[in-house]
Write a protein that holds these residues in place. Structure first.
Motif, short mmCIF file in Angstrom:
data_model
loop_
_atom_site.label_atom_id
_atom_site.label_comp_id
_atom_site.label_asym_id
_atom_site.label_seq_id
_atom_site.Cartn_x
_atom_site.Cartn_y
_atom_site.Cartn_z
N VAL A 10 -1.87 -1.22 -5.20
CA VAL A 10 -0.67 -1.53 -4.58
C VAL A 10 -1.35 -1.01 -2.96
N VAL A 11 -0.49 -1.45 -2.41
CA VAL A 11 -0.80 -1.66 -0.57
C VAL A 11 -0.09 -1.48 0.26
N VAL A 12 -0.10 -0.23 1.50
CA VAL A 12 1.23 0.67 1.51
C VAL A 12 0.91 0.17 2.98
N GLY A 13 1.44 -0.16 3.85
CA GLY A 13 1.89 -0.81 5.36
C GLY A 13 1.24 -2.34 5.51
N ALA A 14 1.90 -2.65 6.26
CA ALA A 14 2.19 -4.13 6.11
C ALA A 14 1.73 -4.40 7.68
N GLY A 15 0.35 -3.68 8.66
CA GLY A 15 0.16 -4.24 9.66
C GLY A 15 -0.83 -4.40 9.41
N VAL A 38 2.44 -5.27 -1.45
CA VAL A 38 2.94 -4.78 -0.53
C VAL A 38 4.13 -4.05 0.23
N LEU A 39 3.83 -2.57 0.30
CA LEU A 39 5.22 -1.91 0.70
C LEU A 39 5.59 -2.07 2.59
N ASP A 40 6.42 -2.05 3.25
CA ASP A 40 5.98 -1.53 4.80
C ASP A 40 7.87 -1.04 5.18
N HIS A 41 7.57 0.26 5.41
CA HIS A 41 8.57 1.00 5.98
C HIS A 41 10.04 0.20 7.00
N SER A 42 8.73 -1.01 8.03
CA SER A 42 9.28 -1.28 9.38
C SER A 42 9.87 -2.05 9.11
N LEU A 98 2.48 -13.82 1.16
CA LEU A 98 2.26 -11.85 0.37
C LEU A 98 3.80 -11.01 0.50
N ARG A 99 4.04 -11.84 0.10
CA ARG A 99 6.03 -10.99 -0.55
C ARG A 99 5.75 -9.69 -0.30
N VAL A 100 5.77 -9.42 1.24
CA VAL A 100 6.05 -8.13 1.99
C VAL A 100 7.62 -7.41 1.92
N HIS A 101 7.12 -6.73 1.00
CA HIS A 101 8.79 -5.64 0.21
C HIS A 101 8.51 -4.57 1.52
N ARG A 102 9.87 -5.24 1.86
CA ARG A 102 10.42 -3.92 3.29
C ARG A 102 11.92 -4.41 3.41
N PRO A 103 12.72 -3.14 4.27
CA PRO A 103 11.94 -1.97 4.85
C PRO A 103 11.71 -0.85 3.50
N VAL A 104 10.77 -0.50 2.62
CA VAL A 104 10.20 0.33 1.66
C VAL A 104 9.57 1.72 2.50
N ASP A 105 10.20 3.32 2.06
CA ASP A 105 9.80 4.12 2.64
C ASP A 105 8.99 4.68 1.75
N VAL A 106 7.49 4.92 1.28
CA VAL A 106 7.05 5.76 0.84
C VAL A 106 6.87 6.58 1.15
N ARG A 107 7.63 7.98 0.05
CA ARG A 107 7.72 9.19 -0.03
C ARG A 107 6.69 9.59 -0.55
N ALA A 108 5.88 9.75 -1.75
CA ALA A 108 4.15 10.65 -2.14
C ALA A 108 4.10 9.82 -3.01
N VAL A 109 2.46 10.15 -3.20
CA VAL A 109 1.42 9.55 -3.87
C VAL A 109 0.75 10.61 -4.47
N ARG A 110 1.68 10.37 -5.99
CA ARG A 110 0.71 11.47 -7.02
C ARG A 110 -0.08 11.23 -8.18
N GLU A 111 -0.26 12.60 -9.23
CA GLU A 111 -1.18 11.23 -10.26
C GLU A 111 -0.22 11.20 -11.20
N THR A 135 -1.41 2.68 6.39
CA THR A 135 -0.70 3.17 7.47
C THR A 135 -0.43 3.91 9.05
N GLY A 136 -1.29 3.41 8.72
CA GLY A 136 -1.28 3.62 10.45
C GLY A 136 -1.75 4.78 10.98
N THR A 137 -1.01 4.69 13.00
CA THR A 137 -0.01 6.16 12.64
C THR A 137 0.21 6.20 14.18
N TRP A 138 1.56 4.85 13.88
CA TRP A 138 2.33 4.66 14.78
C TRP A 138 3.63 5.72 14.71
#
Length: 384
Positions: A10-15, A38-42, A98-111, A135-138
């Motif tokens: 899983v790739v989080v962020g499409a910057g 690829v998941l992107d919340h923008s 690349l078929r980016v999925h948006r807008p998708v908010d990633v809320r948590a990554v856990r075991e 996910t960068g810094t913006w």
């Protein structure tokens, strides 16, 4: 919980960083929506660029490096960078499917079960064997806290919400921050404002002449050492200094870039120093940077006592399944490209043999040099 869908990566962020990672996954045989996602919340393509202020034209952008495999050509330097780069990223996503999925908010990554990571989002939940976090810094603007801040009767604005210079017409503005954004804002709004004051914690360093490759490597090495120790990353520009271009020279000559030390408190009508000096203000513009947007990784407990995530190359030392691209030393357009490629190399190795030992830094550098030499000798891939 939403339906669980399984992928290898899983790739989080499409910057820049996320698209570079997705490109290298695609190039090495991974199929989008089957092997990786690829998941992107923008709301649209462009990463953080789509949110830049309209007056930041493409001609004013410093150091925009092309995404791997496809150059940005023929851009109008007078056009807003948000439009130019968003259109470029959109073309890139289409060219490489690349078929980016948006807008998708990633809320948590856990075991998750079976040694996988669970990526919980506003849509589906993904079970993955590896994660590229880009996910960068913006989304995490940094607002310093100063005594009296809540009493200020004027406006406080952060770079993330900078509206352009016209919004400051006839106002007294205090610009806080010694980075590229602070100097750009100050030079741009000074002709409109009634008065400007520039304050920074440290005296700014202006760099004369070109920035050679050796100096660049040394600067990146300093930032890299911090993340290897688990400390919060500093920006590369905080190490390299600011380029002394014609606009900056003119600003210094005109007295616009007359830096003052950081004030000690904020009053209802402005700012104040301990020696009694006061400056009235209608607006405080905080060009104070951003922090990594990694709160969704909190369930994995990757943070070190020093406050950062300890990273070797792009790999989170506490969890080799997690790679941080665009974090610390790779938080630049060219650094993100290289980090995306390096992350995919390590992930391919991990997925092929999860029990294989992780290479030490010296071994990694030697391996990457051999691979880069081989890639340079191979025919270049095009998006056409």
């Amino acid at each position: 919980m939403n339906d669980i869908r399984e992928v290898e990566v899983v790739v989080v962020g499409a910057g820049q960083a996320g698209l570079a990672g997705a490109y290298h996954l695609r190039r090495t045989g991974y199929a989008p929506d089957r092997d990786f996602v690829v998941l992107d919340h923008s709301p649209g393509p462009g990463g953080a660029w789509q949110f830049r202020w309209p007056s930041l034209t493409y001609g004013k952008v410093h150091g925009m490096h092309a995404l791997p495999g496809m150059e940005l050509t023929g851009a109008d330097p007078a056009r807003p960078s948000s439009e130019v780069i968003s259109a470029y990223f959109a073309s890139y996503e289409r060219a490489f499917d690349l078929r980016v999925h948006r807008p998708v908010d990633v809320r948590a990554v856990r075991e998750g079960p079976g040694g996988r990571l669970l990526v919980e989002t506003s849509a589906d939940t993904w079970a993955t064997r590896a994660l590229i976090n880009a996910t960068g810094t913006w989304d995490r603007p940094f607002w310093p806290r100063y005594p009296g801040q809540e009493t200020f009767r004027g406006r406080q604005v952060h770079t993330a919400h900078y509206p352009g210079p016209e919004a400051f017409a006839g106002l007294r503005v205090v610009v806080v921050g010694g980075g590229a954004s602070g100097t750009q804002h100050l030079l741009e709004l000074a002709p409109y404002a009634a008065a400007t004051t520039w304050v920074t914690r440290r005296p700014p360093i202006f760099r004369e002449g070109p920035f050679d490759e050796d100096a660049g490597r040394a600067a990146v090495a300093l930032v890299e050492e911090r993340v290897r120790q688990g400390l919060p990353p500093r920006s590369v520009v905080s190490v390299t200094g600011l380029p002394l271009n014609d606009a900056v020279r003119q600003g210094l000559a005109d007295g616009v870039l007359d830096r003052q030390p950081m004030f000690d408190r904020i009053t209802p009508d402005g700012v104040e120093w301990n020696d009694g000096r006061q400056v009235p203000a209608d607006v405080i513009l905080w060009a104070t940077g951003f922090r990594p947007a990694v709160d969704h990784l909190a369930p994995l407990r990757l943070r070190e006592p020093g406050g950062g995530i300890r990273v070797d190359g792009t790999r989170a030392v506490a969890d080799p399944r997690v790679h941080l691209v665009g974090y610390g030393p790779s938080a630049s357009t060219i650094g993100a490209n290289r980090a995306g490629r390096a992350a995919v190399r390590d992930i391919r190795r991990l997925l092929a043999d999860p029990t294989a030992p992780i290479l030490e830094p010296a071994e990694r550098a030697a391996r990457d040099e051999r691979t880069e030499s081989a890639e340079r000798a191979a025919p270049a891939e095009s998006a056409a």
